[in-house]
Write a protein that holds these residues in place. Structure first.
Motif, PDB file in Angstrom:
ATOM      1  N   MET A  64       0.806  -1.216   0.000  1.00  0.00           N
ATOM      2  CA  MET A  64       0.000   0.000   0.000  1.00  0.00           C
ATOM      3  C   MET A  64       0.841   1.269   0.000  1.00  0.00           C
ATOM      4  O   MET A  64       0.452   2.272  -0.595  1.00  0.00           O
ATOM      5  CB  MET A  64      -0.948  -0.021   1.201  1.00  0.00           C
ATOM      6  N   LEU A  65       1.993   1.239   0.633  1.00  0.00           N
ATOM      7  CA  LEU A  65       2.818   2.443   0.643  1.00  0.00           C
ATOM      8  C   LEU A  65       3.602   2.612  -0.654  1.00  0.00           C
ATOM      9  O   LEU A  65       4.120   3.691  -0.941  1.00  0.00           O
ATOM     10  CB  LEU A  65       3.781   2.403   1.843  1.00  0.00           C
ATOM     11  N   THR A  66       3.632   1.553  -1.474  1.00  0.00           N
ATOM     12  CA  THR A  66       4.329   1.615  -2.758  1.00  0.00           C
ATOM     13  C   THR A  66       3.379   1.778  -3.934  1.00  0.00           C
ATOM     14  O   THR A  66       3.472   2.731  -4.712  1.00  0.00           O
ATOM     15  CB  THR A  66       5.169   0.328  -2.973  1.00  0.00           C
ATOM     16  N   HIS A  67       2.462   0.851  -4.088  1.00  0.00           N
ATOM     17  CA  HIS A  67       1.679   0.804  -5.327  1.00  0.00           C
ATOM     18  C   HIS A  67       0.626   1.904  -5.420  1.00  0.00           C
ATOM     19  O   HIS A  67       0.272   2.313  -6.530  1.00  0.00           O
ATOM     20  CB  HIS A  67       1.027  -0.574  -5.481  1.00  0.00           C
ATOM     21  N   VAL A  68       0.137   2.399  -4.295  1.00  0.00           N
ATOM     22  CA  VAL A  68      -0.834   3.504  -4.365  1.00  0.00           C
ATOM     23  C   VAL A  68      -0.214   4.729  -5.040  1.00  0.00           C
ATOM     24  O   VAL A  68      -0.755   5.236  -6.031  1.00  0.00           O
ATOM     25  CB  VAL A  68      -1.412   3.829  -2.976  1.00  0.00           C
ATOM     26  N   PRO A  69       0.928   5.250  -4.575  1.00  0.00           N
ATOM     27  CA  PRO A  69       1.482   6.420  -5.268  1.00  0.00           C
ATOM     28  C   PRO A  69       1.981   6.118  -6.674  1.00  0.00           C
ATOM     29  O   PRO A  69       1.787   6.928  -7.597  1.00  0.00           O
ATOM     30  CB  PRO A  69       2.625   6.875  -4.355  1.00  0.00           C
ATOM     31  N   LEU A  70       2.615   4.964  -6.879  1.00  0.00           N
ATOM     32  CA  LEU A  70       3.180   4.678  -8.201  1.00  0.00           C
ATOM     33  C   LEU A  70       2.090   4.483  -9.243  1.00  0.00           C
ATOM     34  O   LEU A  70       2.212   4.978 -10.373  1.00  0.00           O
ATOM     35  CB  LEU A  70       4.093   3.447  -8.139  1.00  0.00           C
ATOM     36  N   LEU A  71       1.027   3.787  -8.899  1.00  0.00           N
ATOM     37  CA  LEU A  71      -0.023   3.551  -9.885  1.00  0.00           C
ATOM     38  C   LEU A  71      -0.940   4.756 -10.035  1.00  0.00           C
ATOM     39  O   LEU A  71      -1.496   4.976 -11.116  1.00  0.00           O
ATOM     40  CB  LEU A  71      -0.825   2.303  -9.517  1.00  0.00           C
TER      41      LEU A  71
END
Length: 283
Positions: A64-71
């Motif tokens: 959640m701390l990675t894919h939310v901002p990247l996507l």
């Protein structure tokens, strides 16, 4: 005799985890580190008496701390990770083949070395990724003095005590904003709002002075008791909150991601905040 590891991070609340075996314990750099085996959560890592990561539920936090901002961004080429010495955040960022550069700044090299030896599944070989530049330094010093910019900055910090305290200041957030490319995103871990409301409120106050979008999103990580965790989300690109589940699904598929917690619908729903959390965001 059964051993229990007791955590008392929050006033008036203690959490105890059964330790079937203490696997490792020593001072590492500036922090007291203990690794033990729990029947529910597998191997658990605690720093200064506070649970940091477990084998069983780490995927929720890291996804959640990675894919939310990247996507949400959709075209990320460069990522800066502050903290994250266990390698879990690096693992998830490295799954995005479109990312060309990853800089990770960790204050204690011992945490990195320890995690690679005793928790290798967290990084899953990501420390060998050719795109990675690992910097052993204080994250606040690095972000104040760096001369490059990033599309996404992930602050994977400990709680605001000891070495992690400086990563929750207005000065730090201001320097982080200066290190973002146009339309970039800053995300932060902000604890469990029900029992750490001041932490989220302080970050949101700083974000409101810096970003056009200053909000947070939620995820439920079983290890961190007291309700869902909050992750700060700051950007000047207002369109990032309006990305549709269909577009997120296309980006998720194009990245070839196989996620266990993150889904496009979870992404959208994570920004639907309960009233008491919204009050902290607006405070």
């Amino acid at each position: 005799m059964t051993d229990w590891v007791t955590e008392s991070l929050h006033d008036g609340l203690k959490t105890a985890f059964r330790a079937d075996e203490i696997l490792y314990r020593r001072a590492v750099g500036q922090q007291d580190l203990v690794l033990y085996e729990n029947p529910t959560f597998g191997r658990m890592l605690a720093l200064d008496g506070v649970t940091q990561v477990t084998e069983a539920d780490e995927f929720i936090y890291h996804e959640m701390l990675t894919h939310v901002p990247l996507l949400a961004h959709g075209a990320v080429k460069s990522v800066l990770i502050i903290g994250g010495g266990d390698g879990g955040m690096l693992r998830e960022v490295a799954r995005h083949a479109s990312v060309e550069r990853i800089v990770m700044v960790e204050i204690d090299e011992g945490v990195v070395t320890f995690s690679q030896e005793f928790l290798p599944g967290l990084s899953a070989g990501a420390f060998d990724d050719a795109r990675l530049e690992l910097v052993i330094a204080d994250g606040a010093d690095y972000i104040r003095n760096a001369d490059e910019r990033f599309d996404v900055i992930i602050v994977d910090s400990t709680d605001p005590i000891g070495p992690g305290e400086v990563l929750f200041t207005d000065h730090f957030y201001g320097h982080a904003k200066a290190r973002l490319n146009a339309g970039g995103v800053l995300v932060t871990q902000n604890g469990v709002p029900f029992v750490q409301g001041g932490e989220l409120a302080g970050t949101m106050r700083a974000f409101r002075s810096l970003f056009r979008v200053a909000t947070c999103y939620l995820a439920t990580v079983p290890t961190y008791v007291g309700g869902p965790m909050a992750f700060g989300f700051g950007t000047d690109d207002t369109a990032l909150l309006s990305v549709t589940p269909e577009t997120l699904a296309q980006r998720h598929a194009a990245a070839g991601l196989d996620t266990r917690y993150y889904t496009p619908d979870v992404h959208k729903g994570a920004f639907a905040l309960p009233g008491y959390v919204q009050e902290l965001v607006d405070a």
